[in-house]
Design a protein around this motif. Structure first.
Motif, PDB file in Angstrom:
ATOM      1  N   LEU A  80       0.816  -1.217   0.000  1.00  0.00           N
ATOM      2  CA  LEU A  80       0.000   0.000   0.000  1.00  0.00           C
ATOM      3  C   LEU A  80       0.847   1.263   0.000  1.00  0.00           C
ATOM      4  CD1 LEU A  80      -2.859  -0.958   2.494  1.00  0.00           C
ATOM      5  CD2 LEU A  80      -2.833  -1.140  -0.001  1.00  0.00           C
ATOM      6  N   ILE A  81       2.124   1.141   0.309  1.00  0.00           N
ATOM      7  CA  ILE A  81       3.016   2.295   0.318  1.00  0.00           C
ATOM      8  C   ILE A  81       3.677   2.385  -1.055  1.00  0.00           C
ATOM      9  CG2 ILE A  81       5.001   3.406   1.413  1.00  0.00           C
ATOM     10  CD1 ILE A  81       2.476   3.064   3.221  1.00  0.00           C
ATOM     11  N   TYR A  82       3.331   3.423  -1.800  1.00  0.00           N
ATOM     12  CA  TYR A  82       3.867   3.585  -3.149  1.00  0.00           C
ATOM     13  C   TYR A  82       5.167   4.375  -3.162  1.00  0.00           C
ATOM     14  CZ  TYR A  82      -0.364   1.745  -5.402  1.00  0.00           C
ATOM     15  OH  TYR A  82      -1.390   0.943  -5.845  1.00  0.00           O
ATOM     16  N   ALA A  83       5.320   5.310  -2.244  1.00  0.00           N
ATOM     17  CA  ALA A  83       6.549   6.106  -2.191  1.00  0.00           C
ATOM     18  C   ALA A  83       6.773   6.552  -0.759  1.00  0.00           C
ATOM     19  CB  ALA A  83       6.442   7.314  -3.112  1.00  0.00           C
ATOM     20  N   LEU A  84       8.041   6.612  -0.387  1.00  0.00           N
ATOM     21  CA  LEU A  84       8.420   7.044   0.948  1.00  0.00           C
ATOM     22  C   LEU A  84       9.664   7.911   0.825  1.00  0.00           C
ATOM     23  CD1 LEU A  84       8.406   6.986   4.041  1.00  0.00           C
ATOM     24  CD2 LEU A  84       9.566   4.780   3.922  1.00  0.00           C
ATOM     25  N   ASP A  85       9.519   9.179   1.135  1.00  0.00           N
ATOM     26  CA  ASP A  85      10.636  10.108   1.107  1.00  0.00           C
ATOM     27  C   ASP A  85      10.868  10.603   2.513  1.00  0.00           C
ATOM     28  OD1 ASP A  85      10.989  10.132  -1.773  1.00  0.00           O
ATOM     29  OD2 ASP A  85       9.114  11.256  -1.859  1.00  0.00           O
ATOM     30  N   VAL A  86      12.092  10.433   2.992  1.00  0.00           N
ATOM     31  CA  VAL A  86      12.436  10.856   4.343  1.00  0.00           C
ATOM     32  C   VAL A  86      13.642  11.779   4.274  1.00  0.00           C
ATOM     33  CG1 VAL A  86      13.183  10.108   6.628  1.00  0.00           C
ATOM     34  CG2 VAL A  86      11.527   8.733   5.360  1.00  0.00           C
ATOM     35  N   ASP A  87      13.488  12.964   4.831  1.00  0.00           N
ATOM     36  CA  ASP A  87      14.582  13.926   4.952  1.00  0.00           C
ATOM     37  C   ASP A  87      15.082  13.836   6.389  1.00  0.00           C
ATOM     38  OD1 ASP A  87      16.182  16.177   5.405  1.00  0.00           O
ATOM     39  OD2 ASP A  87      15.032  17.413   4.004  1.00  0.00           O
ATOM     40  N   GLU A  88      16.180  13.116   6.591  1.00  0.00           N
ATOM     41  CA  GLU A  88      16.690  12.888   7.952  1.00  0.00           C
ATOM     42  C   GLU A  88      17.098  14.190   8.629  1.00  0.00           C
ATOM     43  OE1 GLU A  88      19.018   9.664   9.070  1.00  0.00           O
ATOM     44  OE2 GLU A  88      18.315   8.359   7.457  1.00  0.00           O
ATOM     45  N   ARG A  89      17.682  15.076   7.874  1.00  0.00           N
ATOM     46  CA  ARG A  89      18.161  16.335   8.447  1.00  0.00           C
ATOM     47  C   ARG A  89      17.018  17.194   8.958  1.00  0.00           C
ATOM     48  NH1 ARG A  89      21.497  18.943   4.205  1.00  0.00           N
ATOM     49  NH2 ARG A  89      19.410  19.222   3.462  1.00  0.00           N
ATOM     50  N   GLU A  90      15.938  17.246   8.201  1.00  0.00           N
ATOM     51  CA  GLU A  90      14.772  18.058   8.565  1.00  0.00           C
ATOM     52  C   GLU A  90      13.768  17.296   9.427  1.00  0.00           C
ATOM     53  OE1 GLU A  90      14.182  21.352   7.771  1.00  0.00           O
ATOM     54  OE2 GLU A  90      16.220  21.410   6.951  1.00  0.00           O
TER      55      GLU A  90
ATOM     56  N   MET B 216       0.510   6.694  -0.535  1.00  0.00           N
ATOM     57  CA  MET B 216      -0.048   5.365  -0.297  1.00  0.00           C
ATOM     58  C   MET B 216      -1.415   5.235  -0.936  1.00  0.00           C
ATOM     59  SD  MET B 216      -1.366   5.367   3.671  1.00  0.00           S
ATOM     60  CE  MET B 216      -2.151   3.777   3.456  1.00  0.00           C
ATOM     61  N   THR B 217      -1.848   4.004  -1.021  1.00  0.00           N
ATOM     62  CA  THR B 217      -3.184   3.716  -1.521  1.00  0.00           C
ATOM     63  C   THR B 217      -3.867   2.797  -0.518  1.00  0.00           C
ATOM     64  OG1 THR B 217      -4.414   3.102  -3.522  1.00  0.00           O
ATOM     65  CG2 THR B 217      -2.597   1.645  -2.880  1.00  0.00           C
ATOM     66  N   LEU B 218      -5.046   2.399  -0.833  1.00  0.00           N
ATOM     67  CA  LEU B 218      -5.789   1.416  -0.047  1.00  0.00           C
ATOM     68  C   LEU B 218      -6.178   0.285  -0.994  1.00  0.00           C
ATOM     69  CD1 LEU B 218      -8.029   3.876   1.988  1.00  0.00           C
ATOM     70  CD2 LEU B 218      -5.976   2.705   2.772  1.00  0.00           C
TER      71      LEU B 218
ATOM     72  N   GLN C 132       3.637  13.675   6.347  1.00  0.00           N
ATOM     73  CA  GLN C 132       2.530  13.952   5.439  1.00  0.00           C
ATOM     74  C   GLN C 132       2.200  12.666   4.692  1.00  0.00           C
ATOM     75  OE1 GLN C 132       3.474  16.495   2.140  1.00  0.00           O
ATOM     76  NE2 GLN C 132       1.361  17.012   1.765  1.00  0.00           N
ATOM     77  N   VAL C 133       0.932  12.309   4.689  1.00  0.00           N
ATOM     78  CA  VAL C 133       0.479  11.117   3.984  1.00  0.00           C
ATOM     79  C   VAL C 133      -0.461  11.552   2.872  1.00  0.00           C
ATOM     80  CG1 VAL C 133      -0.808   8.953   4.163  1.00  0.00           C
ATOM     81  CG2 VAL C 133       0.707   9.660   6.027  1.00  0.00           C
ATOM     82  N   GLU C 134      -0.111  11.156   1.668  1.00  0.00           N
ATOM     83  CA  GLU C 134      -0.906  11.480   0.487  1.00  0.00           C
ATOM     84  C   GLU C 134      -1.579  10.197   0.001  1.00  0.00           C
ATOM     85  OE1 GLU C 134      -0.069  13.077  -4.055  1.00  0.00           O
ATOM     86  OE2 GLU C 134       1.578  12.991  -2.618  1.00  0.00           O
ATOM     87  N   LEU C 135      -2.889  10.203  -0.051  1.00  0.00           N
ATOM     88  CA  LEU C 135      -3.650   9.048  -0.524  1.00  0.00           C
ATOM     89  C   LEU C 135      -3.832   9.161  -2.028  1.00  0.00           C
ATOM     90  CD1 LEU C 135      -5.106   6.497   0.470  1.00  0.00           C
ATOM     91  CD2 LEU C 135      -7.155   7.878   0.715  1.00  0.00           C
ATOM     92  N   VAL C 136      -3.410   8.138  -2.757  1.00  0.00           N
ATOM     93  CA  VAL C 136      -3.514   8.123  -4.217  1.00  0.00           C
ATOM     94  C   VAL C 136      -4.238   6.862  -4.663  1.00  0.00           C
ATOM     95  CG1 VAL C 136      -1.433   9.529  -4.535  1.00  0.00           C
ATOM     96  CG2 VAL C 136      -1.232   7.047  -4.498  1.00  0.00           C
ATOM     97  N   TRP C 137      -4.810   6.911  -5.838  1.00  0.00           N
ATOM     98  CA  TRP C 137      -5.550   5.756  -6.365  1.00  0.00           C
ATOM     99  C   TRP C 137      -4.961   5.238  -7.673  1.00  0.00           C
ATOM    100  CZ3 TRP C 137      -8.200   3.903  -2.640  1.00  0.00           C
ATOM    101  CH2 TRP C 137      -8.763   4.751  -1.678  1.00  0.00           C
TER     102      TRP C 137
END
Length: 117
Positions: free
Chosen positions: A44-54, A61-63, A92-97
């Motif tokens: 269900l997780i399509y992309a994960l971007d993590v900025d460690e510094r910030e 994600m989708t369902l 921030q979680v963005e729901l996409v289809w």
């Protein structure tokens, strides 16, 4: 984003360290309400971007279905869980289809749990 890119990103995440890996670990503790698997291995997780510094995490994600009974509340559930990870200041979680979820996004571990391998 096509399904092959989603699967490749998830496979590469197995080599992550630091904050991104901690976020992945947190995602693996969240289970889909209809299928007894975690949302990460379920695909269900399509992309994960993590900025460690910030200390910022952005998740696309989708369902399993747009008619999912928790469609309105589940992204908030995921966001709250990610904010609990030490070092994450903003999530921030963005729901996409698109693309729609399919069994093709299951990890090998998920396929094994479901008896598909």
């Amino acid at each position: 984003m096509n399904l092959d890119l989603i699967k490749l990103a998830r496979e590469q995440a197995g080599t992550e360290t630091g904050l991104k890996q901690q976020v992945i670990d947190a995602l693996r503790k969240i289970h889909d309400p209809e299928i007894p698997l975690n949302i990460y291995d379920l695909g269900l997780i399509y992309a994960l971007d993590v900025d460690e510094r910030e200390g910022k995490a952005h998740i696309r994600m989708t369902l399993t279905s747009p008619a999912c009974p928790v469609a309105q509340t589940f992204p908030c559930t995921v966001e709250c869980a990610i904010k609990q990870v030490p070092g994450v200041k903003e999530a921030q979680v963005e729901l996409v289809w698109d693309p729609p979820w399919s069994m093709d996004t299951l990890s090998e571990a998920a396929k094994l749990q479901l008896g598909l391998v």
